[in-house]
Design an enzyme around this catalytic site. Sequence first.
Site, short mmCIF file in Angstrom:
data_model
loop_
_atom_site.label_atom_id
_atom_site.label_comp_id
_atom_site.label_asym_id
_atom_site.label_seq_id
_atom_site.Cartn_x
_atom_site.Cartn_y
_atom_site.Cartn_z
N LEU A 40 -9.36 -3.63 -5.39
CA LEU A 40 -7.96 -3.69 -5.82
C LEU A 40 -7.50 -2.40 -6.49
CD1 LEU A 40 -7.87 -7.34 -7.25
CD2 LEU A 40 -7.42 -6.53 -4.91
N HIS A 44 -1.97 -3.63 -5.25
CA HIS A 44 -2.27 -5.07 -5.36
C HIS A 44 -1.71 -5.62 -6.69
CE1 HIS A 44 -5.79 -3.67 -2.77
NE2 HIS A 44 -5.21 -4.55 -2.00
N GLY A 155 2.42 -6.59 1.05
CA GLY A 155 2.97 -5.26 0.82
C GLY A 155 3.66 -4.70 2.06
N MET A 192 -0.99 4.01 -1.90
CA MET A 192 -2.29 3.54 -2.39
C MET A 192 -2.94 2.66 -1.34
SD MET A 192 -1.91 2.81 -6.38
CE MET A 192 -1.33 4.08 -7.48
P1 AMP Z 1 -5.51 -5.27 1.56
O1 AMP Z 1 -6.41 -5.66 0.46
O2 AMP Z 1 -5.51 -3.80 1.86
O3 AMP Z 1 -5.67 -6.12 2.78
O4 AMP Z 1 -4.04 -5.54 1.05
C1 AMP Z 1 -3.68 -6.75 0.47
C2 AMP Z 1 -2.20 -6.77 0.28
O5 AMP Z 1 -1.83 -5.69 -0.59
C3 AMP Z 1 -1.43 -6.56 1.59
O6 AMP Z 1 -0.29 -7.40 1.59
C4 AMP Z 1 -1.06 -5.11 1.52
O7 AMP Z 1 0.10 -4.81 2.26
C5 AMP Z 1 -0.82 -4.94 0.03
N1 AMP Z 1 -0.92 -3.53 -0.35
C6 AMP Z 1 -1.93 -2.68 -0.04
N2 AMP Z 1 -1.65 -1.44 -0.49
C7 AMP Z 1 -0.43 -1.51 -1.09
C8 AMP Z 1 0.40 -0.56 -1.75
N3 AMP Z 1 0.06 0.73 -1.87
N4 AMP Z 1 1.59 -0.99 -2.23
C9 AMP Z 1 1.96 -2.29 -2.10
N5 AMP Z 1 1.21 -3.23 -1.51
C10 AMP Z 1 0.04 -2.84 -1.00
#
Ligand code: AMP
Length: 286
Positions: A40, A44, A155, A192
């Site tokens: 995270l 997140h 995100g 990020m």
């Molecule tokens: P992940 O753990 O990468 O699968 O992401 C989990 C959630 O966090 C997904 O909905 C992503 O789109 C969101 N997310 C990842 N990076 C970012 C970021 N930099 N800004 C906003 N949301 C993010």
Amino acid sequence: MIHASAAIAVARDVGALRATVKQWRNAGDKVALIPTMGALHEGHASLVRQGQEEARRTIVSIFVNPTQFAPTEDFAAYPRTFETDCAMLAAIGADLVYAPTAAVMYPPGFSSTVSVGGPATVGLEDAYRPQFFTGVATIVAKLLIQSAPDVALFGQKDYQQLQVIRHMVRDLDLPVTIMGAETIREPDGLAMSSRNRYLSETERKTAAFIPAALRDCAAALRDGSAPAPTLSEARARLERAGFVLDYLELRDAETLAPVAALSGQPARLLVAAKIGTTRLIDNWAV
Ligand code: AMP
């Protein structure tokens, strides 16, 4: 079974998750779900904080979903930082970590998938990761059915994924509101991502060319430049900086249908590019 890890409750299976959610429901509390693959970061965290504004209770799921990775991709190497993640979520005040095992999500005999159609799944990520959206849709559908939240937050960083999930929820009448949250960026503009930790120091500096190229390309389009040559110039700029480009495309912001000419409709630039062995994706509103 509920465990406590670093001052936050952790549910490891569907029974524990549903028992907790039931208690909250009985107390009249609204529930928000934030699905993640862990490792995270502040992106997140911002989703969790928005979830807290929407609902009294927030669940963060942490599951590195094997079915959305191709055999050649980084499933085994994907960063896993469970204890740090739990500490961060406890500090933010999330209510529950849902961290099922692969055997809980995909027990022996598991053989169903959710496959989403329509323009949102055509091209872009799907052209380079053909297994990806079926893997994502299946796991997100399961998480939504298991936790039955009022809202689920995703995100805009993964813009195509967000639109695919919206489409799935609409098509399947899943009783949940999907919210898309702004991309959180580093001071130099890099979105990020858990995968940013793969970058060497030099690659990390180069990575900031992605948001810079997107920002300049979006500004030129807004000023009336024709999409085809403007996108070609942005692609060339990224390649000169050392990227191997999978795609840089202009799409309708909602349907994700390709856009050849702008006529006032909201559009989105979407990019995927490799620097060294790391693949980065980003997108920008036009
Ligand atoms: P992940 O753990 O990468 O699968 O992401 C989990 C959630 O966090 C997904 O909905 C992503 O789109 C969101 N997310 C990842 N990076 C970012 C970021 N930099 N800004 C906003 N949301 C993010």
